[in-house]
Design a protein around this motif. Sequence first.
Motif, PDB file in Angstrom:
ATOM      1  N   LEU A  41       0.833  -1.204   0.000  1.00 45.65           N
ATOM      2  CA  LEU A  41       0.000   0.000   0.000  1.00 45.65           C
ATOM      3  C   LEU A  41       0.867   1.253   0.000  1.00 45.65           C
ATOM      4  O   LEU A  41       0.598   2.211  -0.732  1.00 45.65           O
ATOM      5  CB  LEU A  41      -0.949   0.002   1.200  1.00 45.65           C
ATOM      6  N   SER A  42       1.912   1.234   0.797  1.00 38.73           N
ATOM      7  CA  SER A  42       2.832   2.367   0.859  1.00 38.73           C
ATOM      8  C   SER A  42       3.546   2.566  -0.484  1.00 38.73           C
ATOM      9  O   SER A  42       3.712   3.700  -0.949  1.00 38.73           O
ATOM     10  CB  SER A  42       3.844   2.147   1.983  1.00 38.73           C
ATOM     11  N   GLU A  43       3.947   1.458  -1.104  1.00 40.11           N
ATOM     12  CA  GLU A  43       4.610   1.541  -2.413  1.00 40.11           C
ATOM     13  C   GLU A  43       3.675   2.135  -3.462  1.00 40.11           C
ATOM     14  O   GLU A  43       4.088   2.961  -4.275  1.00 40.11           O
ATOM     15  CB  GLU A  43       5.068   0.153  -2.862  1.00 40.11           C
ATOM     16  N   ILE A  44       2.425   1.715  -3.425  1.00 36.28           N
ATOM     17  CA  ILE A  44       1.446   2.239  -4.385  1.00 36.28           C
ATOM     18  C   ILE A  44       1.245   3.734  -4.174  1.00 36.28           C
ATOM     19  O   ILE A  44       1.186   4.504  -5.138  1.00 36.28           O
ATOM     20  CB  ILE A  44       0.103   1.482  -4.270  1.00 36.28           C
ATOM     21  N   GLU A  45       1.170   4.161  -2.923  1.00 36.08           N
ATOM     22  CA  GLU A  45       1.016   5.589  -2.634  1.00 36.08           C
ATOM     23  C   GLU A  45       2.181   6.377  -3.214  1.00 36.08           C
ATOM     24  O   GLU A  45       1.985   7.440  -3.824  1.00 36.08           O
ATOM     25  CB  GLU A  45       0.921   5.813  -1.133  1.00 36.08           C
ATOM     26  N   ASP A  46       3.396   5.856  -3.058  1.00 33.29           N
ATOM     27  CA  ASP A  46       4.579   6.531  -3.608  1.00 33.29           C
ATOM     28  C   ASP A  46       4.525   6.570  -5.130  1.00 33.29           C
ATOM     29  O   ASP A  46       4.838   7.600  -5.740  1.00 33.29           O
ATOM     30  CB  ASP A  46       5.861   5.829  -3.143  1.00 33.29           C
ATOM     31  N   GLU A  47       4.138   5.448  -5.754  1.00 36.47           N
ATOM     32  CA  GLU A  47       4.039   5.407  -7.206  1.00 36.47           C
ATOM     33  C   GLU A  47       2.999   6.397  -7.708  1.00 36.47           C
ATOM     34  O   GLU A  47       3.218   7.076  -8.725  1.00 36.47           O
ATOM     35  CB  GLU A  47       3.668   3.998  -7.678  1.00 36.47           C
ATOM     36  N   LEU A  48       1.874   6.485  -7.012  1.00 33.35           N
ATOM     37  CA  LEU A  48       0.823   7.414  -7.422  1.00 33.35           C
ATOM     38  C   LEU A  48       1.290   8.866  -7.330  1.00 33.35           C
ATOM     39  O   LEU A  48       0.966   9.678  -8.200  1.00 33.35           O
ATOM     40  CB  LEU A  48      -0.438   7.206  -6.580  1.00 33.35           C
ATOM     41  N   LYS A  49       2.039   9.195  -6.294  1.00 29.23           N
ATOM     42  CA  LYS A  49       2.576  10.556  -6.164  1.00 29.23           C
ATOM     43  C   LYS A  49       3.454  10.895  -7.358  1.00 29.23           C
ATOM     44  O   LYS A  49       3.329  11.973  -7.947  1.00 29.23           O
ATOM     45  CB  LYS A  49       3.384  10.687  -4.871  1.00 29.23           C
ATOM     46  N   ILE A  50       4.331   9.966  -7.724  1.00 30.06           N
ATOM     47  CA  ILE A  50       5.245  10.188  -8.849  1.00 30.06           C
ATOM     48  C   ILE A  50       4.461  10.332 -10.151  1.00 30.06           C
ATOM     49  O   ILE A  50       4.722  11.240 -10.958  1.00 30.06           O
ATOM     50  CB  ILE A  50       6.264   9.029  -8.948  1.00 30.06           C
ATOM     51  N   LEU A  51       3.494   9.454 -10.356  1.00 28.20           N
ATOM     52  CA  LEU A  51       2.714   9.499 -11.594  1.00 28.20           C
ATOM     53  C   LEU A  51       1.870  10.766 -11.690  1.00 28.20           C
ATOM     54  O   LEU A  51       1.717  11.326 -12.782  1.00 28.20           O
ATOM     55  CB  LEU A  51       1.820   8.258 -11.702  1.00 28.20           C
ATOM     56  N   ASN A  52       1.342  11.229 -10.581  1.00 27.93           N
ATOM     57  CA  ASN A  52       0.561  12.476 -10.610  1.00 27.93           C
ATOM     58  C   ASN A  52       1.431  13.667 -10.951  1.00 27.93           C
ATOM     59  O   ASN A  52       0.988  14.573 -11.665  1.00 27.93           O
ATOM     60  CB  ASN A  52      -0.173  12.678  -9.284  1.00 27.93           C
ATOM     61  N   VAL A  53       2.672  13.671 -10.488  1.00 27.39           N
ATOM     62  CA  VAL A  53       3.605  14.744 -10.857  1.00 27.39           C
ATOM     63  C   VAL A  53       3.892  14.664 -12.364  1.00 27.39           C
ATOM     64  O   VAL A  53       3.867  15.679 -13.064  1.00 27.39           O
ATOM     65  CB  VAL A  53       4.919  14.640 -10.046  1.00 27.39           C
ATOM     66  N   LYS A  54       4.150  13.455 -12.862  1.00 30.51           N
ATOM     67  CA  LYS A  54       4.418  13.279 -14.296  1.00 30.51           C
ATOM     68  C   LYS A  54       3.210  13.709 -15.117  1.00 30.51           C
ATOM     69  O   LYS A  54       3.372  14.304 -16.186  1.00 30.51           O
ATOM     70  CB  LYS A  54       4.748  11.825 -14.596  1.00 30.51           C
ATOM     71  N   LEU A  55       2.023  13.404 -14.634  1.00 33.53           N
ATOM     72  CA  LEU A  55       0.804  13.751 -15.363  1.00 33.53           C
ATOM     73  C   LEU A  55       0.664  15.259 -15.496  1.00 33.53           C
ATOM     74  O   LEU A  55       0.260  15.772 -16.540  1.00 33.53           O
ATOM     75  CB  LEU A  55      -0.410  13.157 -14.636  1.00 33.53           C
ATOM     76  N   LYS A  56       1.040  15.992 -14.459  1.00 36.39           N
ATOM     77  CA  LYS A  56       0.976  17.451 -14.518  1.00 36.39           C
ATOM     78  C   LYS A  56       1.992  18.023 -15.486  1.00 36.39           C
ATOM     79  O   LYS A  56       1.778  19.093 -16.049  1.00 36.39           O
ATOM     80  CB  LYS A  56       1.192  18.039 -13.113  1.00 36.39           C
ATOM     81  N   GLU A  57       3.106  17.312 -15.669  1.00 32.86           N
ATOM     82  CA  GLU A  57       4.178  17.798 -16.535  1.00 32.86           C
ATOM     83  C   GLU A  57       3.868  17.538 -18.012  1.00 32.86           C
ATOM     84  O   GLU A  57       4.445  18.175 -18.872  1.00 32.86           O
ATOM     85  CB  GLU A  57       5.501  17.128 -16.174  1.00 32.86           C
ATOM     86  N   VAL A  58       2.988  16.576 -18.291  1.00 33.16           N
ATOM     87  CA  VAL A  58       2.698  16.194 -19.680  1.00 33.16           C
ATOM     88  C   VAL A  58       1.713  17.147 -20.299  1.00 33.16           C
ATOM     89  O   VAL A  58       0.849  17.674 -19.772  1.00 33.16           O
ATOM     90  CB  VAL A  58       2.164  14.735 -19.738  1.00 33.16           C
TER      91      VAL A  58
END
Length: 58
Positions: A41-58
């Motif tokens: 669960l913690s790993e998924i939360e970290d992955e989601l944070k990273i992906l949301n940042v990438k999504l804002k950059e795209v």
Amino acid sequence: MDKKQIEDTIIELKDEYIQLQNNLEKLESINGNLAPLEKRLSEIEDELKILNVKLKEV
């Protein structure tokens, strides 16, 4: 990774997160080993944070 791929990955991770939460609740009720699920669960939360940042950059 393009925007669509990022969005699809976010959806998959959210689905997995919900399933893990349900499993965690079941394991809690029978005093099972929660550590692996909590870790994932913690790993998924970290992955989601990273992906949301990438999504804002795209």
